[in-house]
Design a protein around this motif. Structure first.
Motif, short mmCIF file in Angstrom:
data_model
loop_
_atom_site.label_atom_id
_atom_site.label_comp_id
_atom_site.label_asym_id
_atom_site.label_seq_id
_atom_site.Cartn_x
_atom_site.Cartn_y
_atom_site.Cartn_z
N TYR A 119 10.08 4.12 20.61
CA TYR A 119 9.43 3.35 19.55
C TYR A 119 8.40 4.20 18.81
CZ TYR A 119 11.45 -0.84 21.69
OH TYR A 119 12.32 -1.78 22.18
N LYS A 120 7.63 4.95 19.55
CA LYS A 120 6.58 5.76 18.93
C LYS A 120 7.16 6.85 18.03
CE LYS A 120 3.25 6.90 21.88
NZ LYS A 120 2.59 7.24 23.17
N LYS A 121 8.28 7.42 18.44
CA LYS A 121 8.90 8.44 17.61
C LYS A 121 9.58 7.82 16.40
CE LYS A 121 11.73 12.59 17.81
NZ LYS A 121 12.47 13.54 18.67
N LEU A 122 10.26 6.68 16.58
CA LEU A 122 10.94 6.02 15.47
C LEU A 122 9.95 5.55 14.41
CD1 LEU A 122 13.59 4.83 14.29
CD2 LEU A 122 13.08 2.74 15.57
N PHE A 123 8.82 5.01 14.82
CA PHE A 123 7.84 4.47 13.89
C PHE A 123 6.92 5.53 13.31
CE2 PHE A 123 8.17 0.23 16.36
CZ PHE A 123 9.28 -0.13 15.60
N GLY A 124 7.12 6.78 13.67
CA GLY A 124 6.37 7.86 13.05
C GLY A 124 4.93 7.96 13.47
N PHE A 125 4.64 7.69 14.75
CA PHE A 125 3.27 7.81 15.23
C PHE A 125 2.78 9.26 15.15
CE2 PHE A 125 2.94 3.79 18.08
CZ PHE A 125 3.26 3.02 16.98
N SER A 126 3.70 10.19 15.12
CA SER A 126 3.35 11.61 14.98
C SER A 126 4.49 12.30 14.22
CB SER A 126 3.16 12.26 16.35
OG SER A 126 4.35 12.18 17.13
N GLY A 127 4.22 13.49 13.72
CA GLY A 127 5.23 14.24 13.00
C GLY A 127 5.25 13.92 11.51
N THR A 128 6.20 14.54 10.81
CA THR A 128 6.29 14.41 9.35
C THR A 128 7.60 13.78 8.90
OG1 THR A 128 7.21 16.66 9.18
CG2 THR A 128 4.81 16.43 9.02
N ALA A 129 8.30 13.10 9.78
CA ALA A 129 9.60 12.51 9.42
C ALA A 129 9.47 11.50 8.29
CB ALA A 129 10.23 11.86 10.65
N ASP A 130 8.40 10.71 8.30
CA ASP A 130 8.22 9.70 7.25
C ASP A 130 7.97 10.36 5.89
OD1 ASP A 130 8.56 7.71 9.09
OD2 ASP A 130 6.42 7.36 9.41
N VAL A 131 7.27 11.47 5.88
CA VAL A 131 7.05 12.20 4.62
C VAL A 131 8.36 12.74 4.09
CG1 VAL A 131 5.72 14.02 3.50
CG2 VAL A 131 4.74 12.82 5.46
N GLN A 132 9.19 13.28 4.97
CA GLN A 132 10.49 13.79 4.55
C GLN A 132 11.37 12.68 4.01
OE1 GLN A 132 12.03 15.74 8.02
NE2 GLN A 132 10.54 17.41 7.97
N ASP A 133 11.34 11.52 4.66
CA ASP A 133 12.13 10.39 4.17
C ASP A 133 11.66 9.94 2.79
OD1 ASP A 133 13.57 10.45 6.50
OD2 ASP A 133 12.49 8.80 7.45
N THR A 134 10.35 9.96 2.57
CA THR A 134 9.80 9.60 1.26
C THR A 134 10.31 10.56 0.19
OG1 THR A 134 7.79 8.80 2.36
CG2 THR A 134 7.68 9.14 -0.02
N LEU A 135 10.33 11.83 0.52
CA LEU A 135 10.81 12.84 -0.43
C LEU A 135 12.28 12.64 -0.76
CD1 LEU A 135 10.37 15.50 -2.00
CD2 LEU A 135 10.91 16.72 0.12
#
Length: 349
Positions: A119-135
């Motif tokens: 859950y923590k990895k999927l919801f982006g508690f850390s890392g830059t995955a959400d920024v990449q998805d936004t791009l």
């Protein structure tokens, strides 16, 4: 199809599937041991779970006996070398018992035991995955929708379409429906690869558990479950993609030029995320649609208020979803009304 948007969309979806299948998660020994215990007891804390965990603790009895003998100087410390791997597993066992059960469950009545790593990895508690998805989502929206209305302005085709037997609004409504479906596809393209990777490598057990069962989400109301939070995560991404799609359509219709609409929308959606990924660490990604892609992470506890109670920023994505939905509706209404009055001499009326 005519303006090439379908090619970009198909390429992106294929890339998303490839990325989800080939990407790997780094899982060390501690995580493997932690997953072993937590996956077995995820759910409400019951007598069955307690008995299973107690039975697992019997594995460490020989090591603890040697440890006591070493403490009494009956054996040298070298006797513990044979239990190196077991000591590492015992540390994780103690973490589960002391932190997750004896502390967190007692301090938070109603919480369940949850293996939270996925859950923590999927919801982006850390890392830059959400920024990449936004791009990626911003770039796709700019490419797919910038020419959908702009291409009609060339040669006066928009005036001809306004005179079709099906009515002035039909073409605009058809394009809005298609763009909504494509926006939904972009949403799934940014979310499903992550979901597949997490389910494959970690799993998402106890979906019906209260979200506050995870320590980072202790400020979330008890009535909200992890499945609710998962749907909210997807809804926020869908709202962001729909709003970007409608904004790009509006720019294309108003500017009447594909390249101009493409440039303005791509810069507006992608530049903050691109600068953030390039190393600019002053929070510039928050200027775009990143907060909606990062919505679930905003549910994390941010601190305590004056009364000592934990709080989060859950109201931020809720507010932004409402604004994005209202803006998308207003733009859609404006585009259909623009066709309704196309070619009409308002001064004469």
């Amino acid at each position: 199809v005519l303006n090439g948007a379908a090619v970009f969309l198909a390429a992106f979806l294929a890339f998303g599937v490839y990325q989800g299948v080939t990407s790997e998660s780094y899982i060390d020994a501690d995580e493997i041991y932690y997953a072993y215990y937590m996956k077995h007891i995820s759910g409400p804390w019951t007598a069955e779970s307690r008995d299973w965990l107690t039975a697992q603790g019997e594995e460490f009895a020989p090591m603890l006996a040697v440890q006591r003998r070493v403490a009494r100087s009956e054996l040298s410390s070298e006797a513990m070398l044979a239990y190196g791997a077991l000591q590492q597993k015992y540390n994780i066992y103690q973490q589960v018992v002391q932190n997750n059960i004896n502390y967190y469950l007692k301090e938070h009545p109603g919480a369940w035991l949850v293996y939270e790593s996925g859950y923590k990895k999927l919801f982006g508690f850390s890392g830059t995955a959400d920024v990449q998805d936004t791009l990626w989502a911003g770039l796709l929206c700019a490419l797919c929708f910038s020419g959908l209305f702009a291409m009609e302005r060339k040669g006066g085709m928009d005036e001809i379409l306004a005179a079709t037997p099906l009515g002035r609004k039909y073409t605009a409504k058809a394009k809005l429906r298609q763009s909504t479906l494509v926006a939904a596809g972009i949403t799934l393209g940014t979310g499903l690869p992550h979901l597949w990777q997490i389910l494959r490598d970690y799993g998402l057990p106890a979906l019906l558990a209260p979200a506050m069962s995870i320590s980072e989400l202790e400020a979330v109301p008890k009535c909200i479950t992890l499945s609710d939070l998962l749907l909210f995560w997807l809804l926020c991404r869908a709202a962001a993609c729909l709003c970007m799609a409608r904004l790009t359509l509006w720019l294309g219709q108003k500017l009447g030029n594909l390249l101009a609409a493409l440039f303005v929308s791509a810069v507006g959606y992608c530049l903050p995320a691109l600068l953030a990924l390039s190393g600019m660490s002053n929070g510039i990604e928050w200027l775009g649609f990143y907060p909606l892609f990062h919505a679930a992470a905003l549910c994390q506890t941010q601190g305590t208020n004056a009364a000592g109670a934990p709080y989060n920023l859950l109201w931020v994505p809720i507010f932004l979803v409402v604004v994005a939905a209202a803006l998308a509706w207003a733009i859609g209404n404006d585009l259909t009304e623009a066709y309704e009055w196309a070619g009409v001499d308002l001064d004469a009326l």
